[in-house]
Design a protein around this motif. Sequence first.
Motif, PDB file in Angstrom:
ATOM      1  N   LEU A   1      39.446 -52.023 132.526  1.00 10.66           N
ATOM      2  CA  LEU A   1      40.689 -51.703 133.205  1.00 10.66           C
ATOM      3  C   LEU A   1      41.062 -52.837 134.165  1.00 10.66           C
ATOM      4  N   ALA A   2      42.207 -53.473 133.919  1.00 10.34           N
ATOM      5  CA  ALA A   2      42.638 -54.608 134.741  1.00 10.34           C
ATOM      6  C   ALA A   2      44.139 -54.578 134.951  1.00 10.34           C
ATOM      7  N   ALA A   3      44.686 -53.383 135.152  1.00  8.47           N
ATOM      8  CA  ALA A   3      46.142 -53.235 135.213  1.00  8.47           C
ATOM      9  C   ALA A   3      46.694 -53.159 136.622  1.00  8.47           C
ATOM     10  N   GLY A   4      45.833 -52.996 137.609  1.00  8.98           N
ATOM     11  CA  GLY A   4      46.305 -52.783 138.974  1.00  8.98           C
ATOM     12  C   GLY A   4      46.955 -54.010 139.590  1.00  8.98           C
ATOM     13  N   SER A   5      47.718 -53.781 140.664  1.00 10.42           N
ATOM     14  CA  SER A   5      48.471 -54.862 141.306  1.00 10.42           C
ATOM     15  C   SER A   5      47.712 -55.537 142.434  1.00 10.42           C
ATOM     16  N   SER A   6      46.538 -55.008 142.785  1.00 11.72           N
ATOM     17  CA  SER A   6      45.733 -55.585 143.886  1.00 11.72           C
ATOM     18  C   SER A   6      46.557 -55.641 145.171  1.00 11.72           C
ATOM     19  N   SER A   7      47.274 -54.566 145.474  1.00 11.06           N
ATOM     20  CA  SER A   7      48.205 -54.568 146.610  1.00 11.06           C
ATOM     21  C   SER A   7      47.497 -54.795 147.940  1.00 11.06           C
ATOM     22  N   ARG A   8      46.276 -54.288 148.079  1.00  9.19           N
ATOM     23  CA  ARG A   8      45.548 -54.456 149.344  1.00  9.19           C
ATOM     24  C   ARG A   8      45.055 -55.896 149.513  1.00  9.19           C
ATOM     25  N   LEU A   9      44.920 -56.600 148.419  1.00  7.62           N
ATOM     26  CA  LEU A   9      44.417 -57.980 148.467  1.00  7.62           C
ATOM     27  C   LEU A   9      45.535 -58.994 148.667  1.00  7.62           C
ATOM     28  N   GLY A  10      46.685 -58.699 148.052  1.00  9.62           N
ATOM     29  CA  GLY A  10      47.821 -59.606 148.193  1.00  9.62           C
ATOM     30  C   GLY A  10      47.927 -60.650 147.095  1.00  9.62           C
ATOM     31  N   GLU A  11      46.990 -60.650 146.164  1.00 10.18           N
ATOM     32  CA  GLU A  11      47.028 -61.534 144.992  1.00 10.18           C
ATOM     33  C   GLU A  11      46.219 -60.858 143.890  1.00 10.18           C
ATOM     34  N   PRO A  12      46.399 -61.265 142.636  1.00 14.03           N
ATOM     35  CA  PRO A  12      45.692 -60.584 141.544  1.00 14.03           C
ATOM     36  C   PRO A  12      44.171 -60.760 141.651  1.00 14.03           C
ATOM     37  N   LYS A  13      43.471 -59.671 141.916  1.00 15.21           N
ATOM     38  CA  LYS A  13      42.014 -59.771 142.057  1.00 15.21           C
ATOM     39  C   LYS A  13      41.367 -60.233 140.747  1.00 15.21           C
TER      40      LYS A  13
ATOM     41  N   CYS B   1      32.517 -44.802 124.034  1.00 14.29           N
ATOM     42  CA  CYS B   1      33.168 -45.924 124.703  1.00 14.29           C
ATOM     43  C   CYS B   1      32.616 -46.060 126.106  1.00 14.29           C
ATOM     44  N   ILE B   2      32.642 -47.290 126.596  1.00 14.97           N
ATOM     45  CA  ILE B   2      32.280 -47.572 127.980  1.00 14.97           C
ATOM     46  C   ILE B   2      33.562 -47.921 128.719  1.00 14.97           C
ATOM     47  N   VAL B   3      33.799 -47.257 129.832  1.00 17.73           N
ATOM     48  CA  VAL B   3      34.950 -47.559 130.678  1.00 17.73           C
ATOM     49  C   VAL B   3      34.451 -48.384 131.859  1.00 17.73           C
ATOM     50  N   SER B   4      35.053 -49.551 132.048  1.00 16.05           N
ATOM     51  CA  SER B   4      34.622 -50.466 133.101  1.00 16.05           C
ATOM     52  C   SER B   4      35.837 -50.971 133.863  1.00 16.05           C
ATOM     53  N   VAL B   5      35.573 -51.538 135.038  1.00 11.65           N
ATOM     54  CA  VAL B   5      36.642 -52.144 135.834  1.00 11.65           C
ATOM     55  C   VAL B   5      36.387 -53.649 135.900  1.00 11.65           C
ATOM     56  N   CYS B   6      37.325 -54.379 136.484  1.00 13.83           N
ATOM     57  CA  CYS B   6      37.213 -55.848 136.447  1.00 13.83           C
ATOM     58  C   CYS B   6      36.784 -56.456 137.764  1.00 13.83           C
ATOM     59  N   ASP B   7      36.504 -55.611 138.781  1.00 14.27           N
ATOM     60  CA  ASP B   7      36.245 -56.189 140.109  1.00 14.27           C
ATOM     61  C   ASP B   7      34.836 -55.902 140.638  1.00 14.27           C
ATOM     62  N   GLN B   8      33.901 -55.642 139.728  1.00 13.48           N
ATOM     63  CA  GLN B   8      32.495 -55.514 140.119  1.00 13.48           C
ATOM     64  C   GLN B   8      31.809 -56.846 139.781  1.00 13.48           C
TER      65      GLN B   8
END
Length: 201
Positions: free
Chosen positions: A13-25, A104-111
């Motif tokens: 999953l890599a669809a978020g806007s990273s709003s708290r970071l201010g740039e694409p994490k 299926c394995i569900v993973s995120v992109c920011d670990q």
Amino acid sequence: MTDSKNKTGIIILAAGSSSRLGEPKQLLAYNNTNLLKNTLTAANLVLNAAVILVTGSNRKLIEEQLDSTQIKISFNADWESGMSSSIVKGINDLLLILPDAEKCIVSVCDQPFISNSVFESLLEKYHKTQKGIVASAYAETLGTPVLFDRKYFKELLHLKGKEGAKKIINKFLNDTVAVPFKKGNIDIDTQEDYNRLIYKP
């Protein structure tokens, strides 16, 4: 990317806007690459797995950096509605390219400390225990990456809004087993998180 023996999907999953970071994490420099490519490299090292990347915000910026021959890129036009829409999009596309997927394995992109051994330990535990859900354990919680047997695909497809995989884990704890993921609690949501990762003492 796939073959006839392939029955496993890895959905990143890599669809978020990273709003708290201010740039694409997803594109933050890390480990001589970036956070997203670090996760994709780990996933691509898992044998006989179809890797699906779900993009959303900053789609063009992210997709232009990727090799689409190794992964299936899946654009979630509804990404602003929350993580559930990306999970639903990932599962639906997995079933299109791999109709007989068993799990299926569900993973995120920011670990940042994800590795192929983390994914493989989920698969090993799944085959050993025959449990329907195998979740990563860290910081006294269960979370991503998490493996779901096909029997839970319908539950995943019914997620709404900001709901994530944890809702399914909590609902079926009696069919869930944990695998330790050292440093799995470290993810990047803010500039402070990233600074701690990069400038650790």
